[in-house]
Write an enzyme that holds these catalytic residues in place. Structure first.
Site, mmCIF file in Angstrom:
data_model
loop_
_atom_site.group_PDB
_atom_site.id
_atom_site.type_symbol
_atom_site.label_atom_id
_atom_site.label_comp_id
_atom_site.label_asym_id
_atom_site.label_seq_id
_atom_site.Cartn_x
_atom_site.Cartn_y
_atom_site.Cartn_z
ATOM 1 N N TRP A 331 90.625 39.686 9.504
ATOM 2 C CA TRP A 331 89.794 39.897 10.679
ATOM 3 C C TRP A 331 88.967 38.661 10.989
ATOM 4 C CZ3 TRP A 331 91.151 44.162 13.132
ATOM 5 C CH2 TRP A 331 91.706 45.212 12.407
ATOM 6 N N ASN A 369 85.858 61.347 24.224
ATOM 7 C CA ASN A 369 86.942 61.026 23.284
ATOM 8 C C ASN A 369 87.831 59.900 23.791
ATOM 9 O OD1 ASN A 369 88.365 61.676 20.775
ATOM 10 N ND2 ASN A 369 90.050 62.195 22.141
ATOM 11 N N TRP A 410 89.238 55.903 14.013
ATOM 12 C CA TRP A 410 89.164 54.448 13.908
ATOM 13 C C TRP A 410 90.443 53.861 13.328
ATOM 14 C CZ3 TRP A 410 86.397 50.639 15.874
ATOM 15 C CH2 TRP A 410 85.216 50.984 16.537
#
Length: 504
Positions: A331, A369, A410
């Site tokens: 990342w 959502n 996630w």
């Protein structure tokens, strides 16, 4: 721990320990306690092992020593007041304590001289460890902790594939879930039949409840969020949703529409029974023109799915990817990544739908959502920031935070989880905005600085001519941020990131 259908003992005295089940109706632990005990007391513990980190995080972030605002603590306290009133109507009442349950529950059980403590299952690894310690301490004095399935329809090993193994993909799990479902699974627990066993708190133990201030919290955020609390709040929202459920399938993805049930926080804290909701959704789904109810039932099944995944893969609670190979993803790090993460948290990425969604979360504790998917994808795949940082931020902010569902969502967005979004499919925040907020109604409700920007340009204001923007009262970089990233370039960087992982 004893499953509900195995309980055949009788007790003189019992204690019901409320946790994620703040209701008197259709409550498994309360029902079995009342049915199997001559006298039953009730308690809730504000757990300092949960609350203190919230206080510490807020103080570390804001650098102040005052009380912390957290609408979830306010919601719980307001819901407990209604729970107490309901218990008193049956001749009982609620003790409310503040501290470590591993100390307080065994101590209270001893003071009340109960033979058993009744509670409903909690599936998070930390909670399981807590319950094991409580059970051990109770057992040292001949007492029992007896827990029951209550917050899901099917748990852990109750829905397995043809090889007797847990599912890792939702659709076949859902099919098996539906095949296995019987009316008994949705049958409510008739608590009211045994309410005569309720006992009010003994005078020697009936102390004043902890207040927000005494626990280190301040009021204010619950009212700001316009959040209905308690069993009555859940009932009001449920009745309202029943008038709209037929349009749920087509309206649920549009954040400016009143299309969702708004019941997620009530499911999280158990002010409504999952059996009540699933029973009605299932019954309605069998009727003609029932797409709305069937779609809603599918969303309820997702809750069971993620709880099952957590039960079989508890390592994800320690930050691991469901698919271990993704733990080595590289990342973005350093100052630029930190600045990008801060812009995402604060709703100033320059992408209006993302920013409006994050501002909604920060101000109300709620996020639609569809927008959870959009913002999560943006953090992981546009900004290249580790999804775990976003997961923790949502955990801090969401009214309805539930570890299993939050982690599952996630990891889905970051393509590291079970049944995940394929890594090469990357949400375009502009096209998502154009599709699901076409007139910019949701965007403008949280970004009034864009009020005069026409729908054609509001999804990507940097594409408009500067003079036009100025006429609409917007100077990019001053009134509203420039985009922090170019989506097309970010997409290529993400594809390269995941390709590098595959090649390694």
């Amino acid at each position: 721990m004893t499953r509900a259908y195995r309980l055949d003992a009788r007790f003189r005295r019992g204690l019901v320990w409320f946790r994620r089940d703040l209701r008197t109706g259709d409550n498994a632990a309360l029902y079995y306690a009342l049915k199997h005990c001559e006298r039953v007391w009730c308690v809730f513990v504000f757990d300092t092992t949960i609350l203190q980190p919230l206080i510490d995080q807020a103080h570390a972030r804001d650098s102040h020593d005052g009380n912390v605002q957290d609408r979830r603590v306010e919601f719980i306290l307001a819901s407990l007041e209604e729970l107490d009133r309901s218990l008193k109507e049956g001749g009982g009442g609620l003790l409310v304590l503040h501290g470590h349950p591993t100390d307080l529950i065994p101590d209270l059980a001893a003071r009340l001289d109960v033979e058993a403590v009744f509670a409903n299952h909690d599936y998070e690894p930390v909670a399981i460890g807590r319950d094991e310690r409580v059970a051990q301490q109770l057992g040292q004095h001949g007492r029992r902790l007896i827990t029951f399935k209550d917050q899901v329809i099917f748990e852990r090993d109750e829905v397995l594939n043809g090889q007797g193994k847990p599912f890792a993909v939702f659709t076949p799990y859902k099919r098996a879930w539906l095949r296995q479902l019987t009316p008994f699974d949705l049958k409510p627990y008739p608590v009211e039949r045994h309410a005569r066993s309720l006992a009010g708190p003994p005078r020697k133990l009936d102390r004043e409840w902890p207040t927000l201030a005494s626990m280190g919290f301040a009021p204010g955020k619950l009212a700001q969020a316009n959040l209905l609390s308690g069993m009555s709040g859940a009932q009001a929202l449920f009745e309202d949703f029943m008038t709209r459920i037929d349009s749920y399938a087509e309206r649920r993805d549009f954040p400016a529409a009143r299309g969702t049930s708004q019941l997620s926080v009530h499911l999280r804290f158990g002010t409504v029974s999952i059996r009540t909701l699933a029973r009605l959704a299932h019954d309605m789904s069998l009727q003609p023109d029932s797409e709305g109810a069937a779609t809603w039932l599918s969303e309820l099944i997702w809750r069971d799915f993620y709880v099952m995944i957590l039960a079989h893969h508890p390592r994800i609670a320690s930050g691991a990817s469901f698919k271990p190979e993704f733990d080595t993803l590289r990342w973005e790090t350093g100052k630029d990544a930190s600045n990008a993460f801060a812009a995402w948290c604060e709703g100033r990425t320059g992408y209006p739908l993302v920013d409006a969604a994050m501002l909604q979360l920060n101000r109300t504790g709620f996020m639609h959502n569809r927008l959870r998917m959009v913002t999560a994808s943006f953090l992981a795949k546009d900004l290249g920031v580790d999804w775990r940082r976003g997961e923790r931020y949502f955990a801090e902010k969401l009214n309805d935070f539930d570890f299993a569902a939050n982690n599952g969502g996630w990891q889905w967005a970051a393509s590291t989880g079970c049944d995940a979004q394929p890594w090469f499919r990357i949400f375009n925040p502009v096209t998502q905005s154009e599709k699901f907020d076409p007139q910019g109604r949701f965007i403008k409700s949280f970004l009034p600085e864009l009020e005069n920007v026409p729908a054609k340009w509001i999804h990507a204001p940097w594409r408009a001519a500067p003079d036009d923007l100025k006429n609409w009262g917007v100077v990019l970089g001053k009134d509203y941020p420039q985009p922090v990233v170019d989506h097309a370039k970010a997409r290529q960087a993400t594809l390269a990131r995941y390709d590098a992982l595959r090649s390694r």
